[in-house]
Design an enzyme around this catalytic site. Structure first.
Site, PDB file in Angstrom:
ATOM      1  CB  CYS A  93      -0.943  -0.009   1.186  1.00 39.58           C
ATOM      2  SG  CYS A  93      -0.140  -0.427   2.736  1.00 39.58           S
ATOM      3  CE  LYS A 128       5.742  -6.678   2.750  1.00 40.54           C
ATOM      4  NZ  LYS A 128       4.497  -6.786   3.527  1.00 40.54           N
ATOM      5  CG  HIS A 171      -1.194   3.817   4.971  1.00 43.76           C
ATOM      6  ND1 HIS A 171      -1.955   3.442   6.047  1.00 43.76           N
ATOM      7  CD2 HIS A 171      -0.694   2.661   4.457  1.00 43.76           C
ATOM      8  CE1 HIS A 171      -1.921   2.120   6.178  1.00 43.76           C
ATOM      9  NE2 HIS A 171      -1.168   1.627   5.215  1.00 43.76           N
TER      10      HIS A 171
END
Ligand code: A2P
Length: 346
Positions: A130, A214, A243
């Site tokens: 994400c 990531k 986020h």
């Protein structure tokens, strides 16, 4: 008549799964059939789609027969177990877990950035992490004008990234603390309400947690720049959904905030949110439920003549997961890429 497609959502009852369901409905995806798959715990329950109660069934190999597209969001081990079986049954799997993201044979796609990679799939396409999706959408347009030399990111990640249970846990913790009780922790290692902690993914030998790596590795793969210099610090914050990220970019030449603003005004999937008079910039509360990544506070880095600072917020469940996956499915449909061309070309 235009073609319609049989779609299965693996993990339909989860935070991302229910959003996938809502997006297939709101974006009017050309469906012939929709299967809702989850763990045996959810078998017998129903979810509403276009006003109709659809049954949720436990996942088994037979569930993928006749399915064109599987949208998977049930965790890495579930994907590792079922994705190969779904591909064997003839489906293309768009996988939201990290299980296949760094596999060189699996395209890792943000449709605004590298849609062309979809043509290389062999049955599985990975949906990036994400925070990586949100950052990529915001900085790719700048990278097109002047290649980025280095990225330093700090994230402020909501509870939604850890699933529906984690969101519920934060609410219960807040209620417990306000009532003078000790908050319970199950989904998270520590109380998140009225607190924050470095991201709870596993730590690696390099001192980075997996979430941070990531961002490093996936950004390199999506941008097609294997040696791009990226570093990140990921932090979990007591926000329910959406986020935020503070991003410092370094270029070879100065990149003016005005030029960045102009580029981002026209960029797909980005909304510029800046009111300097009112000190109003992207906030997770405004990004929640929105498709666009909100970007603002674009400013010259005082510490480096070729540095640029920006701030972004994006809905982790939507663009950070479910929307990106549905956009990949739409891409496959529009470009007629459901058959794995890379496998056929062998
Ligand atoms: P279930 O609700 O039956 O447990 P979240 O990310 O919000 O925690 O959601 C995870 C999703 O993955 C849920 O839909 C969950 O279903 C599903 N899931 C978890 N384990 C399995 C499994 N072994 N097989 C299929 N689906 C699973």
């Amino acid at each position: 008549m235009d073609r319609t497609y049989s779609v299965a959502i693996l993990g339909a009852t989860g935070a991302v799964g229910t959003e996938l369901l809502a997006l297939l409905e709101s974006r009017n995806f050309p469906l012939s059939n929709l299967k809702l798959l989850a763990s045996p715990r959810s078998a017998g329950t129903t979810l509403t789609f276009k006003g109709e109660a659809l049954p949720v069934t436990a996942t088994d190999a037979a569930a993928f027969e006749g399915v064109d597209i599987v949208l998977a969001s049930a965790g890495g081990s579930t994907s590792k177990l079922w994705a190969p079986k779904a591909v064997e049954a003839g489906a293309v799997v768009i996988d939201n877990s990290s299980a296949f993201r760094m596999d060189p044979q699996v395209p890792l796609i943000v449709p605004e950035v590298n849609p062309e990679a979809a043509a290389q799939h062999r049955g599985i396409i990975a949906n990036p992490n994400c925070t990586t999706i949100l950052m990529s959408v915001a900085i790719w347009p700048l990278h097109q004008i002047q290649p980025i030399q280095r990225i330093v990111a700090a994230t402020y990640q909501s509870a939604s990234g850890a699933g529906a249970r984690a969101m519920e846990e934060v609410k219960q913790q807040a209620q417990a603390i306000l009532a003078g009780e000790t908050p319970k922790t199950e989904a998270f290692p520590y109380p998140l309400a009225f607190n924050l902690f470095p991201h709870n993914s596993a730590l690696t030998d390099q001192g980075y947690c997996e979430e941070e790596l990531k961002m490093v590795n996936e950004t390199r793969k999506i941008f097609g720049v294997p040696d791009l210099r990226v570093t990140a610090t990921c932090v979990r914050v007591p926000v329910l959904r959406a986020h935020s990220e503070a991003i410092n970019l370094e270029f070879a030449q100065p990149f003016s905030p005005e030029a960045a603003r102009e580029a981002l005004k026209q960029a797909p999937g980005v909304k510029l949110v800046e009111d300097w008079q009112a000190n109003y910039f992207p906030m997770p509360i405004d990004a929640s439920g929105q498709d666009d990544v909100l970007v603002g506070r674009i400013r010259q880095d005082l510490s480096h003549p070729c540095g640029l600072e920006l701030w972004l917020c994006g809905d982790q469940i939507r663009k950070g997961a479910a929307l990106n996956a549905v956009q990949i499915a739409e891409l496959l449909v529009h470009k007629n890429l459901l058959k794995p061309t890379a496998a056929i070309a062998q």
